[in-house]
Design an enzyme around this catalytic site. Sequence first.
Site, PDB file in Angstrom:
ATOM      1  N   ASN A 103      14.592  -5.127  -2.524  1.00 46.23           N
ATOM      2  CA  ASN A 103      14.841  -5.791  -1.402  1.00 46.23           C
ATOM      3  C   ASN A 103      14.946  -7.557  -1.781  1.00 46.23           C
ATOM      4  OD1 ASN A 103      12.409  -7.358  -0.989  1.00 46.23           O
ATOM      5  ND2 ASN A 103      11.427  -5.121  -0.567  1.00 46.23           N
ATOM      6  N   LYS A 145      19.775   8.570 -16.611  1.00 44.74           N
ATOM      7  CA  LYS A 145      20.792   8.108 -15.936  1.00 44.74           C
ATOM      8  C   LYS A 145      21.747   8.951 -14.940  1.00 44.74           C
ATOM      9  CE  LYS A 145      24.658   4.534 -15.831  1.00 44.74           C
ATOM     10  NZ  LYS A 145      25.579   4.146 -16.702  1.00 44.74           N
ATOM     11  N   PRO A 184       3.403   4.814   1.271  1.00 47.96           N
ATOM     12  CA  PRO A 184       2.061   4.378   2.188  1.00 47.96           C
ATOM     13  C   PRO A 184       2.329   3.102   3.010  1.00 47.96           C
ATOM     14  CG  PRO A 184       1.834   4.536  -0.132  1.00 47.96           C
ATOM     15  CD  PRO A 184       3.088   4.874  -0.023  1.00 47.96           C
ATOM     16  N   ASP A 185       1.893   3.000   3.916  1.00 52.21           N
ATOM     17  CA  ASP A 185       1.713   1.670   4.725  1.00 52.21           C
ATOM     18  C   ASP A 185       0.531   1.057   4.336  1.00 52.21           C
ATOM     19  OD1 ASP A 185       1.414  -0.568   6.427  1.00 52.21           O
ATOM     20  OD2 ASP A 185       2.745   0.344   7.722  1.00 52.21           O
ATOM     21  N   LEU A 195      -1.023  -1.976   4.377  1.00 52.10           N
ATOM     22  CA  LEU A 195      -1.553  -2.834   5.402  1.00 52.10           C
ATOM     23  C   LEU A 195      -2.346  -1.997   6.542  1.00 52.10           C
ATOM     24  CD1 LEU A 195      -2.376  -5.801   5.921  1.00 52.10           C
ATOM     25  CD2 LEU A 195      -0.308  -6.291   7.162  1.00 52.10           C
TER      26      LEU A 195
HETATM   27  N1  CTP Z   1       3.391  -3.957   4.706  1.00 49.39           N
HETATM   28  C1  CTP Z   1       2.655  -2.628   3.942  1.00 49.39           C
HETATM   29  N2  CTP Z   1       3.072  -1.428   3.436  1.00 49.39           N
HETATM   30  C2  CTP Z   1       4.131  -0.903   3.746  1.00 49.39           C
HETATM   31  C3  CTP Z   1       4.975  -1.839   4.617  1.00 49.39           C
HETATM   32  C4  CTP Z   1       4.702  -3.080   5.099  1.00 49.39           C
HETATM   33  O1  CTP Z   1       1.398  -3.299   3.565  1.00 49.39           O
HETATM   34  N3  CTP Z   1       4.593   0.303   3.173  1.00 49.39           N
HETATM   35  C5  CTP Z   1       2.846  -4.917   5.141  1.00 49.39           C
HETATM   36  C6  CTP Z   1       3.877  -6.081   4.606  1.00 49.39           C
HETATM   37  O2  CTP Z   1       3.124  -6.603   3.442  1.00 49.39           O
HETATM   38  C7  CTP Z   1       3.808  -6.894   5.880  1.00 49.39           C
HETATM   39  C8  CTP Z   1       3.539  -6.101   7.129  1.00 49.39           C
HETATM   40  O3  CTP Z   1       3.037  -4.987   6.540  1.00 49.39           O
HETATM   41  O4  CTP Z   1       2.563  -7.733   5.645  1.00 49.39           O
HETATM   42  C9  CTP Z   1       4.777  -5.764   7.973  1.00 49.39           C
HETATM   43  O5  CTP Z   1       5.663  -5.412   7.047  1.00 49.39           O
HETATM   44  P1  CTP Z   1       7.234  -5.170   7.562  1.00 49.39           P
HETATM   45  O6  CTP Z   1       8.039  -4.526   6.390  1.00 49.39           O
HETATM   46  O7  CTP Z   1       7.726  -6.275   8.352  1.00 49.39           O
HETATM   47  O8  CTP Z   1       6.628  -3.954   8.444  1.00 49.39           O
HETATM   48  P2  CTP Z   1       6.782  -2.388   8.751  1.00 49.39           P
HETATM   49  O9  CTP Z   1       5.495  -1.955   9.131  1.00 49.39           O
HETATM   50  O10 CTP Z   1       7.098  -2.009   7.307  1.00 49.39           O
HETATM   51  O11 CTP Z   1       7.809  -2.047   9.888  1.00 49.39           O
HETATM   52  P3  CTP Z   1       9.623  -2.033   9.861  1.00 49.39           P
HETATM   53  O12 CTP Z   1       9.789  -1.782   8.307  1.00 49.39           O
HETATM   54  O13 CTP Z   1       9.582  -0.885  10.712  1.00 49.39           O
HETATM   55  O14 CTP Z   1      10.006  -3.250  10.381  1.00 49.39           O
END
Ligand code: CTP
Length: 412
Positions: A223, A302, A318-319, A321
């Site tokens: 990104n 590749k 994994p999320d 946060l």
């Molecule tokens: N974040 C994280 N792990 C992920 C995605 C996001 O820790 N897999 C954290 C980011 O570092 C940021 C916050 O969550 O502080 C929000 O990130 P963002 O990408 O805006 O939100 P998402 O929860 O991924 O939601 P979306 O992409 O649907 O907007």
Amino acid sequence: MELQGKKIVLGVTGGIAAYKAVEIVSRLRKAGAEVHVIMTKEATQFVTELTFREISGQPVAVDMWEKVTHFNVEHIALAQLADLMLIAPATANIIAKAAVGIADDMLSTTLLATKAPIYVAPAMNTNMYENPITQRNIAELRSRGFHIIEPAAGHLACGTSGKGRLPEPVDIVRIVSAALTSQDLTSQPLTCQDLTGQLTGQKILVTAGGTIEPLDPVRYIGNRSTGRMGYAIAEEAARRGAEVVLVSGPTVLEDPAGVRVIRIETARQMREAVLAEFPKAAAVIKSAAVADYRPAAVAEQKIKKSEDDLTLHLVRNPDILYELGQKKEHQVLVGFAAETCKVEEYARKKLAKKNLDFIVANDVSEADAGFGVETNRIKLIDRSGRMTPYPLMSKKELAGIILDHVAEVLEK
Ligand code: CTP
């Protein structure tokens, strides 16, 4: 590179702490400054001229009468080019000479000739430091506008312990940087105390940059995040005395001074690093743009093109946060919401879902805010629902605002 274009003349005098001046030069250069070293003859007994020449990348001045190739009248040239003069370590001798205006070598002569702000970091045996004569000389320097960087207390090389130790190079560099980057160089200097006050002793974990997810050995999904906001926060937190750990995705930015940097690539690597540092953290500031998905499989070779379209199968990452929000005990959690529409609405949802203390929301579709630029325009939303909008500011200034909020929550 906050000291880019700044010229610093560093005077090194003959004390055991002279070796620490090598690190001071290295840190100042890392921050972008041009550093010219003047050594007293006594200092050369502790560290060689060659060391400073190599580390500063500039000729080192010691003797007034040496054949000089770089400057016409060297002490005048150095006195004039300096944006700031620093003497570290400063012995009782140079302090005494400066207090009465003796100019009998390159350093004392340059001191007398310069109009730049002068910062002096005394370092000596406690009795010498506390001797009323030295104290009188220091008071004299203060009254003449010199800025004194107070020595630290602790174990001294002479076997005693007490006040007289040179502060850590990182602290001296912070003070000098703050002086050079503040608007008014004649204002009261920031002492170690002032700077380290707010977050001293607190471990702050910051994440920055974008994660990347490999597809094959040569390609990845990434990104636009450059890491600037997170690096500015890490740097500012270190300036305020925190122990800072920065978990960073790939970026071209240099490690901020005084910050422990852990470099990772993927979201899963970031998760591992963050979870390992989390238990001891007082606050976590998650400015990283984490990839929500990764390719289900990474091709070993590749991927070759074919006549057909290519469909990628992505699986959820994994999320991080969210997970921290579930685990959280004493930690202050700060999230970022980079949005392109309905900024406030989405940010509020993330704040609640991820159990955050506050969230920094910004519209990344604006040209002067978000990815890859030096400025940002944010809204802070806290747990009580209060929203504070801020005008367009440098990421450095915003870092300060975010950390002020962190300190406020930590106090509560
Ligand atoms: N974040 C994280 N792990 C992920 C995605 C996001 O820790 N897999 C954290 C980011 O570092 C940021 C916050 O969550 O502080 C929000 O990130 P963002 O990408 O805006 O939100 P998402 O929860 O991924 O939601 P979306 O992409 O649907 O907007």
